[in-house]
Write a protein that holds these residues in place. Sequence first.
Motif, PDB file in Angstrom:
ATOM      1  N   LYS A  26       0.832  -1.207   0.000  1.00  0.00           N
ATOM      2  CA  LYS A  26       0.000   0.000   0.000  1.00  0.00           C
ATOM      3  C   LYS A  26       0.869   1.261   0.000  1.00  0.00           C
ATOM      4  O   LYS A  26       0.576   2.240   0.664  1.00  0.00           O
ATOM      5  CB  LYS A  26      -0.963   0.000   1.187  1.00  0.00           C
ATOM      6  CG  LYS A  26      -1.980  -1.124   1.142  1.00  0.00           C
ATOM      7  CD  LYS A  26      -2.950  -1.038   2.296  1.00  0.00           C
ATOM      8  CE  LYS A  26      -3.979  -2.148   2.216  1.00  0.00           C
ATOM      9  NZ  LYS A  26      -4.946  -2.088   3.309  1.00  0.00           N
ATOM     10  N   TYR A  73       1.185 -13.650   1.195  1.00  0.00           N
ATOM     11  CA  TYR A  73       0.773 -12.587   2.100  1.00  0.00           C
ATOM     12  C   TYR A  73       1.163 -11.200   1.619  1.00  0.00           C
ATOM     13  O   TYR A  73       0.440 -10.242   1.855  1.00  0.00           O
ATOM     14  CB  TYR A  73       1.185 -12.840   3.552  1.00  0.00           C
ATOM     15  CG  TYR A  73       2.649 -12.993   3.843  1.00  0.00           C
ATOM     16  CD1 TYR A  73       3.468 -11.890   3.953  1.00  0.00           C
ATOM     17  CD2 TYR A  73       3.193 -14.244   4.073  1.00  0.00           C
ATOM     18  CE1 TYR A  73       4.805 -12.032   4.255  1.00  0.00           C
ATOM     19  CE2 TYR A  73       4.523 -14.395   4.385  1.00  0.00           C
ATOM     20  CZ  TYR A  73       5.332 -13.284   4.476  1.00  0.00           C
ATOM     21  OH  TYR A  73       6.646 -13.424   4.777  1.00  0.00           O
ATOM     22  N   LYS A  75       1.381 -10.166  -1.625  1.00  0.00           N
ATOM     23  CA  LYS A  75       0.551  -9.780  -2.781  1.00  0.00           C
ATOM     24  C   LYS A  75      -0.952  -9.815  -2.516  1.00  0.00           C
ATOM     25  O   LYS A  75      -1.697  -9.077  -3.140  1.00  0.00           O
ATOM     26  CB  LYS A  75       0.850 -10.691  -3.975  1.00  0.00           C
ATOM     27  CG  LYS A  75       2.246 -10.480  -4.533  1.00  0.00           C
ATOM     28  CD  LYS A  75       2.492 -11.397  -5.716  1.00  0.00           C
ATOM     29  CE  LYS A  75       3.888 -11.216  -6.281  1.00  0.00           C
ATOM     30  NZ  LYS A  75       4.165 -12.136  -7.371  1.00  0.00           N
ATOM     31  N   TYR A  76      -1.395 -10.689  -1.604  1.00  0.00           N
ATOM     32  CA  TYR A  76      -2.835 -10.893  -1.450  1.00  0.00           C
ATOM     33  C   TYR A  76      -3.398 -10.618  -0.056  1.00  0.00           C
ATOM     34  O   TYR A  76      -4.419  -9.953   0.089  1.00  0.00           O
ATOM     35  CB  TYR A  76      -3.212 -12.307  -1.881  1.00  0.00           C
ATOM     36  CG  TYR A  76      -2.773 -12.613  -3.299  1.00  0.00           C
ATOM     37  CD1 TYR A  76      -3.430 -12.038  -4.383  1.00  0.00           C
ATOM     38  CD2 TYR A  76      -1.679 -13.413  -3.546  1.00  0.00           C
ATOM     39  CE1 TYR A  76      -3.012 -12.279  -5.686  1.00  0.00           C
ATOM     40  CE2 TYR A  76      -1.254 -13.654  -4.846  1.00  0.00           C
ATOM     41  CZ  TYR A  76      -1.923 -13.091  -5.906  1.00  0.00           C
ATOM     42  OH  TYR A  76      -1.505 -13.315  -7.184  1.00  0.00           O
ATOM     43  N   ILE A  77      -2.763 -11.163   0.980  1.00  0.00           N
ATOM     44  CA  ILE A  77      -3.330 -11.037   2.331  1.00  0.00           C
ATOM     45  C   ILE A  77      -3.194  -9.618   2.873  1.00  0.00           C
ATOM     46  O   ILE A  77      -4.188  -8.995   3.240  1.00  0.00           O
ATOM     47  CB  ILE A  77      -2.707 -12.075   3.293  1.00  0.00           C
ATOM     48  CG1 ILE A  77      -3.060 -13.495   2.819  1.00  0.00           C
ATOM     49  CG2 ILE A  77      -3.202 -11.842   4.711  1.00  0.00           C
ATOM     50  CD1 ILE A  77      -2.350 -14.604   3.571  1.00  0.00           C
ATOM     51  N   TYR A  78      -1.973  -9.076   2.942  1.00  0.00           N
ATOM     52  CA  TYR A  78      -1.800  -7.734   3.486  1.00  0.00           C
ATOM     53  C   TYR A  78      -2.580  -6.666   2.715  1.00  0.00           C
ATOM     54  O   TYR A  78      -3.239  -5.836   3.340  1.00  0.00           O
ATOM     55  CB  TYR A  78      -0.325  -7.357   3.577  1.00  0.00           C
ATOM     56  CG  TYR A  78       0.477  -8.144   4.598  1.00  0.00           C
ATOM     57  CD1 TYR A  78      -0.121  -8.711   5.710  1.00  0.00           C
ATOM     58  CD2 TYR A  78       1.829  -8.314   4.441  1.00  0.00           C
ATOM     59  CE1 TYR A  78       0.625  -9.432   6.644  1.00  0.00           C
ATOM     60  CE2 TYR A  78       2.583  -9.025   5.368  1.00  0.00           C
ATOM     61  CZ  TYR A  78       1.981  -9.574   6.460  1.00  0.00           C
ATOM     62  OH  TYR A  78       2.718 -10.281   7.380  1.00  0.00           O
ATOM     63  N   PRO A  79      -2.535  -6.661   1.383  1.00  0.00           N
ATOM     64  CA  PRO A  79      -3.314  -5.635   0.680  1.00  0.00           C
ATOM     65  C   PRO A  79      -4.827  -5.728   0.928  1.00  0.00           C
ATOM     66  O   PRO A  79      -5.529  -4.724   0.794  1.00  0.00           O
ATOM     67  CB  PRO A  79      -2.997  -5.892  -0.791  1.00  0.00           C
ATOM     68  CG  PRO A  79      -1.650  -6.515  -0.780  1.00  0.00           C
ATOM     69  CD  PRO A  79      -1.666  -7.390   0.460  1.00  0.00           C
ATOM     70  N   ALA A  80      -5.324  -6.894   1.299  1.00  0.00           N
ATOM     71  CA  ALA A  80      -6.753  -7.060   1.554  1.00  0.00           C
ATOM     72  C   ALA A  80      -7.173  -6.556   2.935  1.00  0.00           C
ATOM     73  O   ALA A  80      -8.357  -6.345   3.183  1.00  0.00           O
ATOM     74  CB  ALA A  80      -7.152  -8.521   1.398  1.00  0.00           C
ATOM     75  N   ILE A  81      -6.201  -6.340   3.818  1.00  0.00           N
ATOM     76  CA  ILE A  81      -6.505  -5.867   5.171  1.00  0.00           C
ATOM     77  C   ILE A  81      -6.659  -4.351   5.140  1.00  0.00           C
ATOM     78  O   ILE A  81      -5.832  -3.639   4.601  1.00  0.00           O
ATOM     79  CB  ILE A  81      -5.394  -6.267   6.154  1.00  0.00           C
ATOM     80  CG1 ILE A  81      -5.303  -7.785   6.253  1.00  0.00           C
ATOM     81  CG2 ILE A  81      -5.646  -5.655   7.537  1.00  0.00           C
ATOM     82  CD1 ILE A  81      -4.106  -8.274   7.038  1.00  0.00           C
ATOM     83  N   LYS A  82      -7.730  -3.866   5.726  1.00  0.00           N
ATOM     84  CA  LYS A  82      -7.980  -2.410   5.724  1.00  0.00           C
ATOM     85  C   LYS A  82      -7.404  -1.754   6.949  1.00  0.00           C
ATOM     86  O   LYS A  82      -7.280  -2.281   7.968  1.00  0.00           O
ATOM     87  CB  LYS A  82      -9.480  -2.156   5.644  1.00  0.00           C
ATOM     88  CG  LYS A  82     -10.023  -2.710   4.370  1.00  0.00           C
ATOM     89  CD  LYS A  82     -11.474  -2.323   4.196  1.00  0.00           C
ATOM     90  CE  LYS A  82     -11.973  -3.044   2.976  1.00  0.00           C
ATOM     91  NZ  LYS A  82     -12.464  -2.325   1.943  1.00  0.00           N
TER      92      LYS A  82
END
Length: 82
Positions: A26, A73, A75-82
């Motif tokens: 991010k 995590y 590419k997918y998990i961390y960017p999905a966390i707000k």
Amino acid sequence: AQKMQKEIEPGFGYGYQIWIPVDTIKGKANLTVEASGNGGQIIAINKTFNTVIVITGGNYNRRDMTWAAPDLYVKYIYPAIK
């Protein structure tokens, strides 16, 4: 070990049996503390996202799988966390 004792390359280090990569997520630098094993097993702790991620795997002795778990995590998990 939340501090690099040895920088392997820019943004990626090692300290006391723990890998310490710094990834851009991010638009900000993010430090994750990781323990990883042969076969894709990984424990990743990230204070910024308040997460502990555990991934198990059975891809033993496959160098091409070294980055498979961290890619999940970062590419997918961390960017999905707000």
